[in-house]
Design an enzyme around this catalytic site. Structure first.
Site, PDB file in Angstrom:
ATOM      1  N   ASN A 194       6.624  -2.525  48.000  1.00  0.00           N
ATOM      2  CA  ASN A 194       6.625  -3.762  47.441  1.00  0.00           C
ATOM      3  C   ASN A 194       5.284  -4.322  47.385  1.00  0.00           C
ATOM      4  OD1 ASN A 194       9.593  -3.580  47.109  1.00  0.00           O
ATOM      5  ND2 ASN A 194       9.827  -4.270  49.281  1.00  0.00           N
ATOM      6  N   GLY A 242       8.381  -8.335  45.378  1.00  0.00           N
ATOM      7  CA  GLY A 242       9.348  -8.510  46.479  1.00  0.00           C
ATOM      8  C   GLY A 242       8.604  -8.302  47.791  1.00  0.00           C
ATOM      9  N   GLN A 243       7.349  -8.531  47.891  1.00  0.00           N
ATOM     10  CA  GLN A 243       6.671  -8.327  49.174  1.00  0.00           C
ATOM     11  C   GLN A 243       6.824  -9.636  49.922  1.00  0.00           C
ATOM     12  OE1 GLN A 243       2.376  -7.382  48.793  1.00  0.00           O
ATOM     13  NE2 GLN A 243       2.108  -7.075  51.008  1.00  0.00           N
ATOM     14  N   HIS A 294       2.351  -2.147  53.302  1.00  0.00           N
ATOM     15  CA  HIS A 294       3.381  -1.360  54.231  1.00  0.00           C
ATOM     16  C   HIS A 294       4.056  -0.603  53.338  1.00  0.00           C
ATOM     17  CE1 HIS A 294       4.867  -5.435  53.385  1.00  0.00           C
ATOM     18  NE2 HIS A 294       6.305  -4.589  53.163  1.00  0.00           N
TER      19      HIS A 294
END
Ligand code: AMP
Ligand code: ZN
Length: 112
Positions: free
Chosen positions: A85, A91-92, A98
């Site tokens: 994301n 949507g991070q 990561h």
């Protein structure tokens, strides 16, 4: 990054059981799993997101480690999904690059 939770996990300031670790990358279980297997794979070095990665080798380190973890967890037979994301619409929520490794159930598509 002083107040980055994933930097603190990577450098041992927050004690965490690593599923995998090497010179450049660590992997650990997501706190709020979205599937029976939900592992986060992160570079030890802080990048706010993939947009800020200035060294293409980082992608090889991250993906290479994620594939190793998938193999070690025996996910090849049934399959898995890797997700990164990125940014607000992506949507991070944690601003340290990561990769999510998700498996153990049928994952819907398209994502929400
Ligand atoms: P994203 O929404 O793609 O930025 O993903 C961030 C992920 O980090 C979410 O799935 C969270 O559940 C997870 N997370 C946040 N804090 C922690 C933590 N301390 N340990 C493990 N996972 C975490
Ligand atoms: Zn960080």
């Amino acid at each position: 990054m002083d107040d980055c939770i994933f930097c603190k996990i990577a450098n041992g300031e927050i004690p965490t059981d690593f599923i995998y670790s090497d010179e450049n990358v660590v992997a650990f279980k997501d706190l709020n799993p979205q599937a029976p297997v939900h592992v986060l794979v992160i570079p030890k070095k802080h990048y706010k997101s993939g947009i800020f990665v200035d060294d293409p080798a980082v992608w090889g380190q991250l993906m290479g480690a994620a594939v190793k973890v998938a193999r070690e967890l025996g996910l090849e037979q049934d399959g898995y999904r890797m997700v990164i994301n990125t940014g607000e619409q992506g949507g991070q929520t944690v601003p340290h690059l990561h990769l999510h490794l998700l498996a153990g159930r049928n994952l819907g598509w398209p994502p929400g």
